[in-house]
Design a protein around this motif. Sequence first.
Motif, PDB file in Angstrom:
ATOM      1  N   TRP A 149       2.786   1.398  -6.008  1.00  0.00           N
ATOM      2  CA  TRP A 149       2.890   0.619  -7.253  1.00  0.00           C
ATOM      3  C   TRP A 149       2.979   1.570  -8.443  1.00  0.00           C
ATOM      4  O   TRP A 149       2.180   2.504  -8.562  1.00  0.00           O
ATOM      5  CB  TRP A 149       1.662  -0.294  -7.387  1.00  0.00           C
ATOM      6  N   ASP A 187       0.851  -1.194   0.000  1.00  0.00           N
ATOM      7  CA  ASP A 187       0.000   0.000   0.000  1.00  0.00           C
ATOM      8  C   ASP A 187       0.890   1.249   0.000  1.00  0.00           C
ATOM      9  O   ASP A 187       1.892   1.308   0.714  1.00  0.00           O
ATOM     10  CB  ASP A 187      -0.921   0.017   1.221  1.00  0.00           C
ATOM     11  N   LEU A 198     -19.327  -0.685   0.252  1.00  0.00           N
ATOM     12  CA  LEU A 198     -18.427  -1.621   0.938  1.00  0.00           C
ATOM     13  C   LEU A 198     -18.817  -3.067   0.642  1.00  0.00           C
ATOM     14  O   LEU A 198     -17.944  -3.914   0.427  1.00  0.00           O
ATOM     15  CB  LEU A 198     -18.443  -1.369   2.446  1.00  0.00           C
ATOM     16  N   GLU A 217     -13.498  -0.731  -5.684  1.00  0.00           N
ATOM     17  CA  GLU A 217     -14.047   0.441  -6.357  1.00  0.00           C
ATOM     18  C   GLU A 217     -13.353   0.731  -7.678  1.00  0.00           C
ATOM     19  O   GLU A 217     -13.821   1.550  -8.453  1.00  0.00           O
ATOM     20  CB  GLU A 217     -13.944   1.637  -5.398  1.00  0.00           C
TER      21      GLU A 217
HETATM   22  C1  LIG Z   1     -16.411  10.088   3.533  1.00  0.00           C
HETATM   23  C2  LIG Z   1     -16.706   8.683   3.038  1.00  0.00           C
HETATM   24  C3  LIG Z   1     -17.591   7.885   3.741  1.00  0.00           C
HETATM   25  C4  LIG Z   1     -17.902   6.602   3.271  1.00  0.00           C
HETATM   26  N1  LIG Z   1     -18.783   5.847   3.986  1.00  0.00           N
HETATM   27  C5  LIG Z   1     -19.141   4.633   3.520  1.00  0.00           C
HETATM   28  C6  LIG Z   1     -20.054   3.815   4.246  1.00  0.00           C
HETATM   29  O1  LIG Z   1     -20.476   4.159   5.377  1.00  0.00           O
HETATM   30  N2  LIG Z   1     -20.452   2.634   3.689  1.00  0.00           N
HETATM   31  C7  LIG Z   1     -19.971   2.200   2.479  1.00  0.00           C
HETATM   32  O2  LIG Z   1     -20.379   1.132   2.005  1.00  0.00           O
HETATM   33  N3  LIG Z   1     -19.046   2.923   1.807  1.00  0.00           N
HETATM   34  C8  LIG Z   1     -18.622   4.112   2.298  1.00  0.00           C
HETATM   35  N4  LIG Z   1     -17.690   4.847   1.615  1.00  0.00           N
HETATM   36  C9  LIG Z   1     -17.085   4.268   0.387  1.00  0.00           C
HETATM   37  C10 LIG Z   1     -16.020   3.209   0.727  1.00  0.00           C
HETATM   38  O3  LIG Z   1     -15.169   3.704   1.725  1.00  0.00           O
HETATM   39  C11 LIG Z   1     -15.221   2.831  -0.524  1.00  0.00           C
HETATM   40  O4  LIG Z   1     -16.102   2.450  -1.553  1.00  0.00           O
HETATM   41  C12 LIG Z   1     -14.250   1.693  -0.242  1.00  0.00           C
HETATM   42  O5  LIG Z   1     -13.333   2.046   0.772  1.00  0.00           O
HETATM   43  C13 LIG Z   1     -13.463   1.299  -1.487  1.00  0.00           C
HETATM   44  O6  LIG Z   1     -12.672   0.199  -1.132  1.00  0.00           O
HETATM   45  P1  LIG Z   1     -11.433  -0.248  -2.021  1.00  0.00           P
HETATM   46  O7  LIG Z   1     -10.725  -1.302  -1.222  1.00  0.00           O
HETATM   47  O8  LIG Z   1     -11.835  -0.566  -3.391  1.00  0.00           O
HETATM   48  O9  LIG Z   1     -10.502   1.034  -2.117  1.00  0.00           O
HETATM   49  P2  LIG Z   1      -9.910   1.997  -0.981  1.00  0.00           P
HETATM   50  O10 LIG Z   1     -10.586   1.793   0.308  1.00  0.00           O
HETATM   51  O11 LIG Z   1      -9.916   3.348  -1.597  1.00  0.00           O
HETATM   52  O12 LIG Z   1      -8.426   1.477  -0.817  1.00  0.00           O
HETATM   53  C14 LIG Z   1      -7.494   1.542  -1.872  1.00  0.00           C
HETATM   54  C15 LIG Z   1      -6.105   1.363  -1.292  1.00  0.00           C
HETATM   55  O13 LIG Z   1      -5.181   1.256  -2.382  1.00  0.00           O
HETATM   56  C16 LIG Z   1      -4.050   2.046  -2.092  1.00  0.00           C
HETATM   57  N5  LIG Z   1      -3.447   2.473  -3.369  1.00  0.00           N
HETATM   58  C17 LIG Z   1      -4.019   3.210  -4.347  1.00  0.00           C
HETATM   59  N6  LIG Z   1      -3.147   3.372  -5.378  1.00  0.00           N
HETATM   60  C18 LIG Z   1      -2.012   2.724  -5.030  1.00  0.00           C
HETATM   61  C19 LIG Z   1      -0.750   2.529  -5.670  1.00  0.00           C
HETATM   62  N7  LIG Z   1      -0.470   3.022  -6.893  1.00  0.00           N
HETATM   63  N8  LIG Z   1       0.200   1.816  -5.017  1.00  0.00           N
HETATM   64  C20 LIG Z   1      -0.043   1.292  -3.781  1.00  0.00           C
HETATM   65  N9  LIG Z   1      -1.221   1.451  -3.130  1.00  0.00           N
HETATM   66  C21 LIG Z   1      -2.196   2.164  -3.753  1.00  0.00           C
HETATM   67  C22 LIG Z   1      -4.562   3.196  -1.281  1.00  0.00           C
HETATM   68  O14 LIG Z   1      -3.540   3.760  -0.475  1.00  0.00           O
HETATM   69  C23 LIG Z   1      -5.668   2.545  -0.450  1.00  0.00           C
HETATM   70  O15 LIG Z   1      -5.210   2.091   0.794  1.00  0.00           O
HETATM   71  C24 LIG Z   1     -17.321   6.111   2.077  1.00  0.00           C
HETATM   72  C25 LIG Z   1     -16.390   6.906   1.386  1.00  0.00           C
HETATM   73  C26 LIG Z   1     -16.083   8.188   1.862  1.00  0.00           C
HETATM   74  C27 LIG Z   1     -15.097   9.017   1.096  1.00  0.00           C
END
Ligand SMILES: Cc1cc2nc3c(=O)[nH]c(=O)nc-3n(C[C@H](O)[C@H](O)[C@H](O)COP(=O)(O)OP(=O)(O)OC[C@H]3O[C@@H](n4cnc5c(N)ncnc54)[C@H](O)[C@@H]3O)c2cc1C
Length: 393
Positions: free
Chosen positions: A118, A17, A372, A359
């Motif tokens: 990455w 990460d 989520l 996402e």
């Molecule tokens: C204010 C807010 C409130 C929310 N509340 C809710 C809720 O209550 N319920 C719900 O269902 N959803 C909620 N969401 C949405 C939810 O948080 C996201 O949809 C979810 O976290 C996406 O998960 P993910 O694992 O795909 O990506 P993320 O959680 O965005 O994680 C991606 C990870 O990849 C890493 N990364 C990115 N690019 C690179 C790279 N090039 N190299 C290395 N690492 C990298 C990042 O550092 C990060 O840790 C909320 C979002 C926000 C902004």
Amino acid sequence: MAAETLLAGRIPVDLYDAMPSVGRKFLLAGKGGLNLTHAEAAEKFMSRYGARRPQLEPLLQSLGAAQLRVWAQDLGVETFTGTSQRVFPKEMKAAPLLRAWLHRLRAAGLRIHARHRWLGWDEDGGLRFATPQGGITVHPRCTVLAPGGGSWARLGSDGAWVPLLAARGIAVAPLQPANCGFEVPWSPYFRERFAGQPVKAVAASFSDATGRQHRRQGEFMVSEYGVEGSLVYALSAPLRDAIAAQRGATLLLDLLPDHDAARVAAAVSHPRGSRSLSSHLQSRLGLKGVKTALLREVLSVADMNDAAKLAATIKALPLKLRAPRPIDEAISSAGGVPFEALDEQLMLKALPGVFCAGEMLDWEAPTGGYLLTACFATGRAAGLGALGWLRSR
Ligand SMILES: Cc1cc2nc3c(=O)[nH]c(=O)nc-3n(C[C@H](O)[C@H](O)[C@H](O)COP(=O)(O)OP(=O)(O)OC[C@H]3O[C@@H](n4cnc5c(N)ncnc54)[C@H](O)[C@@H]3O)c2cc1C
């Protein structure tokens, strides 16, 4: 979730990460109450994924709302169903869940490499990372990408992966704001007086370019720049698309959804004697504060005093939305890796051994725990896909 699935299949996993710690957006999601999933009936739940329902439904059947609650419980986190059928951890927060989960993953052998950004692939297919100690390249047997969407870049999900995949021939759909606020050209008076105030118990509707009528009831917030909050987020996908196609969209607000038009018209035209219009509206219809100010925002003084126009506007107040707010402020993003570029195990057809989850995939859903849930479900599916792929070799 992908790592957990692979570890359960006795596959060693390294997680990289870019940020100094993992799960920062997950922690942010817990700030206003972590809405983990939703308890409504399966048919309604699946419909929230719109055009991407066919691809997501089988994955959500394996890991959906009920299974997620059991998963959280296994981590020592009890959940409850709120009044709107949204499901939250009893403590509302994300931190205890993340802590327990990371503890379990580490105990299962997960190696976490923080501050590893990455940067794409080298000519031999190795994964390139920037680290505080300089550049490194690793050669895993299999890769699951889950870098998130394009909002809240300061928490890590900055969408910088889009050109990395595009360079390998993946037709990534442009990232766009989803569950976002919209700009409304408020008058300085209205902005100063009402920014930060909720507008409760209203209905909002609008027709898109195909003539389809969208309508939702709930509440939204007036902000400095326009409108935000759950009611607006619920309509944000079709509104965003309408604005892109027509350079603007008009949302019709029903300020009194529980009163029919005839009742409103009768109350408005009822003689008011020496009373001011504001106190007349308040005593006859309970309209006051920000709702009355919204009427004054869109009607001239003459129209405010025209009973028919006023009554019609109370039931259908035209709010002109200029543009969605920037993607970085959005709750989530639309666009990303299209399902057409993936096989059913979420492996990139053009890059065998590389899976995608979360996402970064091209789907969107309203707030309510659907985001989520689909991230977890696609994480599980990508993990299972990777496991099957490794075993087949
Ligand atoms: C204010 C807010 C409130 C929310 N509340 C809710 C809720 O209550 N319920 C719900 O269902 N959803 C909620 N969401 C949405 C939810 O948080 C996201 O949809 C979810 O976290 C996406 O998960 P993910 O694992 O795909 O990506 P993320 O959680 O965005 O994680 C991606 C990870 O990849 C890493 N990364 C990115 N690019 C690179 C790279 N090039 N190299 C290395 N690492 C990298 C990042 O550092 C990060 O840790 C909320 C979002 C926000 C902004």
